[in-house]
Design a protein around this motif. Structure first.
Motif, PDB file in Angstrom:
ATOM      1  N   GLU A  59       0.982  -1.122  -0.013  1.00 31.28           N
ATOM      2  CA  GLU A  59      -0.045   0.031  -0.097  1.00 31.28           C
ATOM      3  C   GLU A  59       0.872   1.341  -0.024  1.00 31.28           C
ATOM      4  O   GLU A  59       0.527   2.129  -0.583  1.00 31.28           O
ATOM      5  CB  GLU A  59      -0.844  -0.005   0.950  1.00 31.28           C
ATOM      6  N   ARG A  60       1.888   1.322   0.845  1.00 30.66           N
ATOM      7  CA  ARG A  60       2.648   2.314   0.829  1.00 30.66           C
ATOM      8  C   ARG A  60       3.364   2.652  -0.394  1.00 30.66           C
ATOM      9  O   ARG A  60       3.478   3.776  -0.956  1.00 30.66           O
ATOM     10  CB  ARG A  60       3.922   2.289   1.897  1.00 30.66           C
ATOM     11  N   ASP A  61       3.818   1.405  -1.255  1.00 33.66           N
ATOM     12  CA  ASP A  61       4.501   1.658  -2.435  1.00 33.66           C
ATOM     13  C   ASP A  61       3.438   2.158  -3.367  1.00 33.66           C
ATOM     14  O   ASP A  61       3.987   3.038  -4.345  1.00 33.66           O
ATOM     15  CB  ASP A  61       5.233   0.251  -2.796  1.00 33.66           C
ATOM     16  N   ALA A  62       2.266   1.538  -3.276  1.00 35.07           N
ATOM     17  CA  ALA A  62       1.106   1.719  -4.289  1.00 35.07           C
ATOM     18  C   ALA A  62       1.099   3.508  -4.221  1.00 35.07           C
ATOM     19  O   ALA A  62       0.831   4.307  -5.179  1.00 35.07           O
ATOM     20  CB  ALA A  62      -0.048   1.467  -3.942  1.00 35.07           C
ATOM     21  N   VAL A  63       1.011   4.010  -2.860  1.00 37.51           N
ATOM     22  CA  VAL A  63       0.750   5.570  -2.590  1.00 37.51           C
ATOM     23  C   VAL A  63       1.781   6.192  -3.218  1.00 37.51           C
ATOM     24  O   VAL A  63       1.737   7.332  -3.964  1.00 37.51           O
ATOM     25  CB  VAL A  63       0.372   5.721  -1.268  1.00 37.51           C
ATOM     26  N   ALA A  64       3.084   5.652  -2.977  1.00 30.43           N
ATOM     27  CA  ALA A  64       4.243   6.424  -3.465  1.00 30.43           C
ATOM     28  C   ALA A  64       4.224   6.506  -5.072  1.00 30.43           C
ATOM     29  O   ALA A  64       4.652   7.525  -5.523  1.00 30.43           O
ATOM     30  CB  ALA A  64       5.408   5.747  -3.004  1.00 30.43           C
ATOM     31  N   ILE A  65       3.944   5.361  -5.703  1.00 28.16           N
ATOM     32  CA  ILE A  65       3.971   5.230  -7.169  1.00 28.16           C
ATOM     33  C   ILE A  65       2.847   6.373  -7.680  1.00 28.16           C
ATOM     34  O   ILE A  65       2.829   7.101  -8.627  1.00 28.16           O
ATOM     35  CB  ILE A  65       3.768   4.089  -7.605  1.00 28.16           C
ATOM     36  N   ALA A  66       1.803   6.352  -6.979  1.00 28.92           N
ATOM     37  CA  ALA A  66       0.584   7.268  -7.396  1.00 28.92           C
ATOM     38  C   ALA A  66       0.806   8.594  -7.403  1.00 28.92           C
ATOM     39  O   ALA A  66       0.886   9.604  -8.055  1.00 28.92           O
ATOM     40  CB  ALA A  66      -0.746   7.040  -6.525  1.00 28.92           C
ATOM     41  N   GLU A  67       1.757   9.279  -6.138  1.00 26.74           N
ATOM     42  CA  GLU A  67       2.073  10.302  -5.839  1.00 26.74           C
ATOM     43  C   GLU A  67       3.219  10.850  -6.868  1.00 26.74           C
ATOM     44  O   GLU A  67       3.233  11.766  -7.467  1.00 26.74           O
ATOM     45  CB  GLU A  67       2.928  10.709  -4.653  1.00 26.74           C
ATOM     46  N   ALA A  70       1.181  11.212 -10.288  1.00 23.35           N
ATOM     47  CA  ALA A  70       0.562  12.676 -10.281  1.00 23.35           C
ATOM     48  C   ALA A  70       1.703  13.591 -10.292  1.00 23.35           C
ATOM     49  O   ALA A  70       1.314  14.666 -11.077  1.00 23.35           O
ATOM     50  CB  ALA A  70      -0.105  12.554  -8.695  1.00 23.35           C
ATOM     51  N   SER A  71       2.792  13.578  -9.686  1.00 26.67           N
ATOM     52  CA  SER A  71       3.856  14.726  -9.906  1.00 26.67           C
ATOM     53  C   SER A  71       4.427  14.785 -11.497  1.00 26.67           C
ATOM     54  O   SER A  71       4.584  15.689 -12.227  1.00 26.67           O
ATOM     55  CB  SER A  71       5.158  14.321  -8.939  1.00 26.67           C
ATOM     56  N   LEU A  72       4.562  13.474 -12.059  1.00 24.80           N
ATOM     57  CA  LEU A  72       5.140  13.516 -13.463  1.00 24.80           C
ATOM     58  C   LEU A  72       3.897  13.949 -14.093  1.00 24.80           C
ATOM     59  O   LEU A  72       4.348  14.827 -15.125  1.00 24.80           O
ATOM     60  CB  LEU A  72       5.112  12.044 -13.718  1.00 24.80           C
ATOM     61  N   PHE A  73       2.714  13.560 -14.175  1.00 27.20           N
ATOM     62  CA  PHE A  73       1.627  14.127 -15.100  1.00 27.20           C
ATOM     63  C   PHE A  73       1.396  15.637 -14.847  1.00 27.20           C
ATOM     64  O   PHE A  73       1.222  16.467 -15.654  1.00 27.20           O
ATOM     65  CB  PHE A  73       0.412  13.712 -14.689  1.00 27.20           C
ATOM     66  N   ALA A  74       1.808  16.362 -13.648  1.00 23.94           N
ATOM     67  CA  ALA A  74       1.645  17.676 -13.416  1.00 23.94           C
ATOM     68  C   ALA A  74       2.793  18.372 -14.084  1.00 23.94           C
ATOM     69  O   ALA A  74       2.438  19.343 -14.780  1.00 23.94           O
ATOM     70  CB  ALA A  74       1.623  17.820 -11.952  1.00 23.94           C
TER      71      ALA A  74
END
Length: 157
Positions: A59-67, A70-74
């Protein structure tokens, strides 16, 4: 798509009651005494703790990947915005340059036409001078002949 993740029709797999009984014999005595499922004991077996710890890590890794995504897309959105605005500014500048180039080309073409017409007029005038040149050559021959005759008369022996 986020709604799909939170209301997934397939909940995470839970161990079958037989598997749980095989792993922890203390559950066998409590589940055989009543027909309702027994409440989960606070002291989980070591394998369950490992699974829970692994799930927390996932879950932590998934949250880090999602963040990270999100940063990459921004960043990509900002870069695309900058490129788009720069492209629009470049297109405006290019339009101005093309307009000025067209004006300059028309002006140069006009001046070129005037030059060509001047050359044609000069050529016509030169044709008139050709006959004058022929007349001058004839006159020079006559003058040379006359000069030669005068020299002979003056230098008589």
């Amino acid at each position: 798509m986020e709604a799909d993740a939170t209301t997934s029709p397939n909940p995470p797999p839970t161990p079958a009651p037989e598997e749980a009984l095989q792993e922890d014999p203390s559950l066998l005595s409590s589940s055989s005494s009543s027909s309702a499922p027994a409440p989960v004991a606070t002291a989980a077996p070591p394998e369950a703790r490992k699974v829970a710890a692994a799930m927390e890590a996932v879950e932590r890794d998934a949250v880090a990947i999602a963040e990270s995504y999100a940063s990459l897309f921004a960043s990509l959105r900002i870069a695309l915005s900058n490129v788009t605005s720069t492209s629009a500014e470049n297109m405006e500048c290019l339009g101005e340059v093309v307009g000025r180039l067209q004006e300059s080309a028309l002006e140069a073409s006009s001046k070129g036409n005037k030059y060509i017409h001047s050359c044609l007029r000069l050529n016509e005038e030169m044709r008139g001078l050709e006959s004058l040149s022929i007349q001058l050559k004839i006159m020079r021959k006559n003058i040379d002949s006359l000069d030669l005759a005068v020299d002979r008369l003056l230098h008589l022996p």
